[in-house]
Design an enzyme around this catalytic site. Structure first.
Site, mmCIF file in Angstrom:
data_model
loop_
_atom_site.group_PDB
_atom_site.id
_atom_site.type_symbol
_atom_site.label_atom_id
_atom_site.label_comp_id
_atom_site.label_asym_id
_atom_site.label_seq_id
_atom_site.Cartn_x
_atom_site.Cartn_y
_atom_site.Cartn_z
ATOM 1 N N ASP A 461 4.626 -11.036 -0.261
ATOM 2 C CA ASP A 461 3.532 -10.574 -0.688
ATOM 3 C C ASP A 461 2.758 -11.102 -1.278
ATOM 4 O O ASP A 461 2.492 -12.617 -1.848
ATOM 5 C CB ASP A 461 4.806 -10.610 -2.229
ATOM 6 C CG ASP A 461 4.376 -9.284 -3.356
ATOM 7 O OD1 ASP A 461 5.343 -8.119 -3.674
ATOM 8 O OD2 ASP A 461 3.045 -9.087 -3.812
ATOM 9 N N ASP A 481 -0.685 -12.114 1.840
ATOM 10 C CA ASP A 481 -2.033 -11.048 1.694
ATOM 11 C C ASP A 481 -1.763 -9.995 2.706
ATOM 12 O O ASP A 481 -2.445 -10.298 4.520
ATOM 13 C CB ASP A 481 -3.253 -11.468 1.617
ATOM 14 C CG ASP A 481 -3.953 -9.792 1.983
ATOM 15 O OD1 ASP A 481 -3.810 -8.694 1.792
ATOM 16 O OD2 ASP A 481 -5.470 -10.250 1.534
ATOM 17 N N VAL A 482 -0.545 -8.722 2.831
ATOM 18 C CA VAL A 482 -0.272 -8.401 4.375
ATOM 19 C C VAL A 482 -1.479 -7.475 4.499
ATOM 20 O O VAL A 482 -1.325 -7.024 5.789
ATOM 21 C CB VAL A 482 0.874 -7.108 4.283
ATOM 22 C CG1 VAL A 482 2.046 -7.842 3.667
ATOM 23 C CG2 VAL A 482 -0.066 -6.208 3.148
ATOM 24 N N TYR A 574 -4.341 8.067 -1.683
ATOM 25 C CA TYR A 574 -2.952 7.800 -1.265
ATOM 26 C C TYR A 574 -1.815 8.826 -0.303
ATOM 27 O O TYR A 574 -1.272 8.251 0.077
ATOM 28 C CB TYR A 574 -1.830 7.547 -2.848
ATOM 29 C CG TYR A 574 -0.984 7.862 -2.900
ATOM 30 C CD1 TYR A 574 -0.339 6.264 -2.319
ATOM 31 C CD2 TYR A 574 -0.069 7.894 -3.005
ATOM 32 C CE1 TYR A 574 0.407 5.588 -2.445
ATOM 33 C CE2 TYR A 574 2.480 7.719 -2.793
ATOM 34 C CZ TYR A 574 1.672 6.738 -2.565
ATOM 35 O OH TYR A 574 3.735 5.809 -2.931
ATOM 36 N N LYS A 578 -0.335 7.364 3.170
ATOM 37 C CA LYS A 578 0.803 7.777 3.853
ATOM 38 C C LYS A 578 1.720 8.829 4.741
ATOM 39 O O LYS A 578 2.362 8.548 5.617
ATOM 40 C CB LYS A 578 1.867 8.551 2.478
ATOM 41 C CG LYS A 578 1.749 6.715 1.354
ATOM 42 C CD LYS A 578 2.981 6.334 1.910
ATOM 43 C CE LYS A 578 2.798 5.249 0.558
ATOM 44 N NZ LYS A 578 3.393 3.603 0.596
ATOM 45 N N THR A 610 8.300 0.896 -10.803
ATOM 46 C CA THR A 610 7.405 0.665 -10.196
ATOM 47 C C THR A 610 6.523 -0.728 -10.883
ATOM 48 O O THR A 610 5.857 0.237 -11.796
ATOM 49 C CB THR A 610 7.544 1.474 -8.851
ATOM 50 O OG1 THR A 610 6.287 2.015 -9.358
ATOM 51 C CG2 THR A 610 8.088 1.442 -8.169
#
Ligand code: ZN
Length: 677
Positions: A461, A481-482, A574, A578, A610
């Site tokens: 994360d 940092d992904v 978004y 997805k 969340t």
């Protein structure tokens, strides 16, 4: 050995309570890993105990099984009827199974744990308080050639201790001490050295027994320092991390290359297949290890045997030197068969996989069914190496117990009994999971759920708090940092170093920005795509070689969204990200099926606990829909709230063997939605 007795630690009332004093002394000894490790050692005190009739019973309080000396409490000392134990000492022969049954029957309170297998020895010793350790310096002196050992012990202790040859702990050891005692003990005897095993001290109080421990250990330390300077002592003492700490990181020597990563994952796969279950594998490259694996006599020295037979349960008789697993497992099968006839009852062979691997290129790799087991094996071997080196380099050679004695301990009837009674471990035990977005929301819930089901979990994360999401040896939080592919690779390196490979990936990191298309900025679009799509694509590329080497078949679950089958206004970026992510997963399911990797997608909706949902956003959306906040949360067909924990439960099930025949699936978790159904 530092005398850590603190006269102010015991207040007036516990000072007169001998059990409290015994607890205090046991903790002093248990806190020092050079004296006892992971359940080793034990202690006792003899004292009167009033029963319900008001009469005092002569009792002995002995450390119960399942307690560590370092954290033991009064509830860990099992009270037993002393006169009954003395009766048992009059018996000529008693099997260990019968002995444990008799000890159980001699308990003064059945709710206490089974007492130590060394209870009869404690009962025999004619002193009120007894403390027993497996001190490194004592096993350093007693794992030498017989003549050298006798010389050393005589020089250090003169006539102050009784020296007892090795026999198995249990009834036989109690009887041997009983037989040895009259000829060797005298009023000045302060301790007892058990060859290849450890040290007992005793006294009228636990304080006296502890102080005698300090004295006898200090004398051994001083003698060893004079005759056998410890290798690399200066660098060890200046090192900030102690090898016994389960969380101590390996020294950051060479970062493993891609080749090293897959070599480690290959080794873990092979070891897990040999063990018959997924195993956790932890790599160590600290200075003690580096020095040891570079020794030209590594193979000979490492093969001699453990410091004390207790360790054989954790490390096996010897480590695997190099990576020839077939040779190791076949040698293990030969060793089991060669000694099988020593047991009075048929034995169940233990798995032939090593628990410690020593290799000049890989360093030390320790193995366990759980991350904790792998950490325990590492602690034990970190204490083993300096003892082997001192004995070999300065004291004429390290000599361990012969194989038959070690086999007797590994296949001891009491250890075998544990196999039959041990319960099934949690379903994901031994598996390694990588979870992105693990610091909050769905990612955090998934990480904790997987951890709770026995997996070792690496949480990634951007948030600092990721380090503290889980705790214990099965958790590793990596701030990453992904969207940075290099950082992602570093995180996988850390995962393989700590746990040996990757079996499960849960991609949960997400970014949500709300804006109608007319107002959508290029930056919002790009950030959404970078986090929700690009990062997963690069993770897939990087992690595929590891998943393909999973001993249980890789399992991937990606958190997409209800917006994929049922998009909504204001979420163009978004929903698009997805949808593309879902398509990525479908292709991965096709391409990776031949590698045994399953890839499934979940589509949660309206998970309000969340980070994506602030109370303000929730209130605004509820108002727009003409509903209260609570009504808004339940506006699905089943009128049920979709929480992070519920999503995590589905994700974990998809990762488990329950869904072994499912790949490419898209599972809604939305309380039922008429647009999706
Ligand atoms: Zn012992």
């Amino acid at each position: 050995m530092e005398d850590r007795w603190d006269p102010t630690a015991l207040t007036a009332s516990p000072r007169v309570d001998p059990v409290a004093e015994c607890v205090y002394c046991s903790r002093l000894i248990g806190a020092d890993p050079s004296l006892v490790l992971h359940g080793g050692g034990n202690s006792s005190v003899k004292a009167a105990r009033p029963d319900v009739t008001g009469r005092n019973v002569d009792a002995i309080f002995v450390k119960g099984s399942g307690w560590d000396m370092g954290s033991i409490e009064v509830a860990g000392f099992t009270p037993l009827r002393l006169d009954r134990l003395r009766d048992l000492l009059e018996v000529e022969e008693l099997s260990d199974v019968d002995m444990m049954r008799e000890l159980g029957a001699a308990k003064l309170d059945p709710s206490f744990p089974a007492p130590s297998v060394e209870t009869l020895l404690h009962a025999f010793l004619p002193h009120r308080a007894v403390q027993h350790s497996h001190a490194d310096v004592i096993v350093n002196l007693t794992n030498l050639a017989a003549e050298r050992r006798a010389e050393a012990l005589a020089e250090i202790y003169g006539d102050d201790v009784v020296v007892v040859p090795y026999v198995m702990p249990g009834f036989d050891l109690a009887k041997l001490v009983q037989a040895t005692w009259p000829a060797h003990a005298h009023p000045g005897t302060t301790g007892m050295v058990l060859l290849n095993h450890g040290l007992f001290t005793f006294g009228d109080t636990s304080e006296e027994a502890y102080r005698r421990h300090v004295d006898l250990i200090t004398r051994a330390e001083q003698w060893l320092d004079r005759h056998a300077p410890a290798a690399g002592r200066a660098e060890e003492s200046s090192s900030p991390s102690s090898p016994s700490s389960p969380s101590s990181p390996s020294s950051p020597s060479l970062p493993p290359s891609a080749q090293l990563l897959t070599d480690l994952a290959d080794l873990r796969r092979a070891i897990s297949l040999a063990a018959g279950a997924p195993m956790v594998m932890r790599r160590h490259t600290d200075s003690v290890v580096e020095r040891f694996v570079a020794r030209p006599d590594l193979a000979s020295l490492a093969d001699r045997g453990p410091l004390t037979p207790d360790h054989v349960i954790r490390t096996k008789r010897a480590p695997m030197v190099g990576t020839d697993l077939a040779a190791y497992t076949s040698a293990y099968a030969t060793y089991v068969d060669a000694h099988r006839s020593r047991a009075r009852t048929p034995v169940t062979a233990l798995d032939p996989a090593p628990r410690v691997v020593l290799d000049p290129r890989l360093g030390m790799v320790t193995i366990g069914r759980t991350a904790k087991d792998a950490a325990i094996a590492a602690d034990i071997y970190h204490h083993t190496v300096p003892v082997l080196e001192r004995a070999e380099d300065h004291l004429g050679g390290y000599v361990a117990l012969p194989s038959p004695d070690l086999w007797d301990m590994e296949y001891w009837v009491l250890e075998q009994a544990k196999l039959a009674t041990s319960s099934t471990p949690p379903e994901l035990t031994g598996m390694v999971a990588v979870v992105t977005g693990a610091a909050s929301g769905i990612g955090r819930a998934c990480a904790l759920d997987l951890l709770g089901r026995g997996a070792a979990v690496v949480g990634l994360d951007l948030a600092d708090g990721v380090a503290d999401v889980g705790s214990g040896p099965a958790w590793l939080g990596v701030r990453t940092d992904v969207t940075d592919a290099a950082a992602q690779h570093e995180a996988l390196v850390a995962a393989v170093d700590r746990f040996g490979g990757v079996d499960i990936v849960v991609a949960s990191a997400g970014f949500f920005a709300t804006a109608p298309i007319a107002d959508l900025t290029a930056e919002a679009w790009r950030t959404t795509m970078a986090v929700n799509l690009d990062a997963v694509a690069s993770l897939f590329t990087a992690v595929h070689p590891l998943l393909a080497r999973s001993p249980v078949g890789g399992r991937v679950v990606v958190i997409a969204s209800k917006n994929v089958p049922a998009p909504g206004k204001g979420a163009a970026a978004y929903s698009s990200s997805k949808a593309a992510l879902t398509q990525l997963c479908r292709v991965a399911a096709l391409e990776w099926a031949d590698d045994g990797i399953r890839v499934n997608v979940v589509h949660p909706d309206a998970v309000f606990d969340t980070g994506l949902w602030s109370p303000e956003l929730l209130a605004e959306r509820a108002a727009k829909a003409g509903l209260t906040v609570d009504g808004y949360k339940l506006r699905n067909l089943l009128h049920t709230e979709v929480t992070s924990a519920r999503v995590a439960g589905v994700v974990r099930s998809l990762c488990s063997d329950t869904f072994a025949a499912t790949t490419g699936a898209q599972v809604p978790i939305d309380g039922g939605n008429d647009r999706v159904i």
